[in-house]
Design an enzyme around this catalytic site. Structure first.
Site, PDB file in Angstrom:
ATOM      1  N   LYS A 118     -22.166  16.108   9.582  1.00 18.00           N
ATOM      2  CA  LYS A 118     -21.038  16.322  10.483  1.00 18.00           C
ATOM      3  C   LYS A 118     -20.653  15.031  11.214  1.00 18.00           C
ATOM      4  O   LYS A 118     -19.507  14.868  11.629  1.00 18.00           O
ATOM      5  CB  LYS A 118     -21.390  17.407  11.505  1.00 18.00           C
ATOM      6  CG  LYS A 118     -20.253  17.789  12.449  1.00 18.00           C
ATOM      7  CD  LYS A 118     -19.072  18.340  11.689  1.00 18.00           C
ATOM      8  CE  LYS A 118     -17.969  18.787  12.649  1.00 18.00           C
ATOM      9  NZ  LYS A 118     -16.756  19.195  11.928  1.00 18.00           N
ATOM     10  N   SER A 163       0.836  -1.199   0.000  1.00 20.09           N
ATOM     11  CA  SER A 163       0.000   0.000   0.000  1.00 20.09           C
ATOM     12  C   SER A 163       0.876   1.257   0.000  1.00 20.09           C
ATOM     13  O   SER A 163       1.602   1.508  -0.944  1.00 20.09           O
ATOM     14  CB  SER A 163      -0.977  -0.034   1.174  1.00 20.09           C
ATOM     15  OG  SER A 163      -2.130   0.734   0.878  1.00 20.09           O
TER      16      SER A 163
END
Length: 331
Positions: free
Chosen positions: A194, A142
């Site tokens: 949020k 990765s």
């Protein structure tokens, strides 16, 4: 006398001994005799070679690529330190005698931001007409692969694992458990999105699409650095970048690495590439004024007083402090 007290006494002796050794210039082995410290606080140790006008700097990324915001300290563990590593890259860029870099990568990856910072600085180093080689250790997955993509040549050991080309944002949903326990979320927010990835609530389809768009942007950037660094088409990269890991043999076959080999092989090839068979191979280390504490003593001291284990737990907590895009294998 308890073992703990004995350890503290020995630790104090090591600290005092390190100060005395640094002050009087008495070094315990040949590598210390070859150590010099510049004004930037980075020490340089010669490992081999005699041609100081053509230096190869050997760097290591060992561990999760994350920025804790801390500089390397006397009692720091042996893990990856992002701020110190970036300073080392800057030093390489400025040093006209450095002709090549051997980056040893042993990492499952880490933050997308930190990985991209390293990638950018390696590109800047190459722009100074310096060669960059990578030698993958146990794992370069990765983000560990992301930072390898600028390399002129990538080596991997026969048992190296690489790949895991993709992005992840990890989150846990324990809303159902909280409901059974009578635990409620009383957060007050300024907008309906949020609380995306709040573990106390289920994610809506709209929220999932928002997060997926962020993942897609980071994934696209990952594909682009592989495409540019490995000179592949976008379609070929996407065939490989499905998140799976690859053996060294598979990675060589599909073009993700160049050679199966080890440090000596990479150094030999890099010396040939910069046309200096006696190029000095040097390593960097942190130094603090006249207290250039021996790395072996520092490592031993950290281990004795338990800071190595503590730094591992601290790293784990910080890495999972909040959901964020990661180029990370094994999350």
């Amino acid at each position: 006398m308890s073992k703990r007290i004995i350890a503290i006494i020995i630790a104090a002796i090591l600290v005092i001994g390190g100060i005395v050794v640094s002050a009087v210039g008495i070094f315990m082995d040949d590598s210390w005799k070859k150590t010099a410290t510049d004004s930037d606080g980075i020490s340089e140790s010669v490992q081999s070679g005699s041609d100081s006008s053509s230096k190869i700097v050997k760097l290591s990324v060992n561990g999760t690529i994350e920025d804790t915001g801390q500089e390397e300290s006397l009692f720091g563990g042996g893990g990856y330190n992002h701020q110190s590593f970036l300073k080392q890259l800057d030093k390489i860029k400025k040093d006209k005698d450095v002709k090549g870099v051997l980056l040893e990568v042993n990492s499952p990856g880490g933050g997308t931001y930190e990985s991209d910072e390293i990638h950018k600085k390696l590109e800047e180093i190459k722009a100074k007409d310096k060669k960059v080689y990578v030698q993958m250790k146990n794992m370069a997955a990765s983000g560990g692969y992301y930072i390898s993509t600028p390399a002129d040549k990538i080596y991997a050991g026969s048992q190296t694992l690489t790949g895991s080309l993709g992005v992840i944002i990890s989150s846990t949903n324990y809303a159902e458990l909280a409901d059974k326990l009578g635990v409620k979320d009383e957060s007050v927010t300024s907008g309906k999105h949020k609380q995306i990835l709040n573990p106390m609530k289920d994610m809506t389809k709209e929220e999932r699409n928002i997060m997926q768009s962020i993942i897609d942007d980071s994934y696209k950037q990952f594909v682009n650095v592989i495409k540019d660094g490995r000179h592949m088409s976008e379609s070929d990269v996407k065939k490989l970048a499905d998140g799976r890991i690859y053996s060294a043999q598979q990675a060589k076959s599909n073009g993700l690495i160049d050679e199966i080999g080890y440090e000596d092989d990479a150094i030999k090839a890099l010396r040939g590439d910069i046309k200096s068979k006696n190029a000095q191979v040097v390593t960097y280390g942190a130094s603090s004024g006249f207290l250039n504490f021996p790395m072996a003593a520092k490592s031993k001291l950290s281990s004795m007083i338990g800071l190595d284990d503590l730094s591992k737990y601290e790293s784990l907590v910080k890495a999972n402090n909040s959901p964020q895009p990661m180029y990370l294998y094994g999350e």
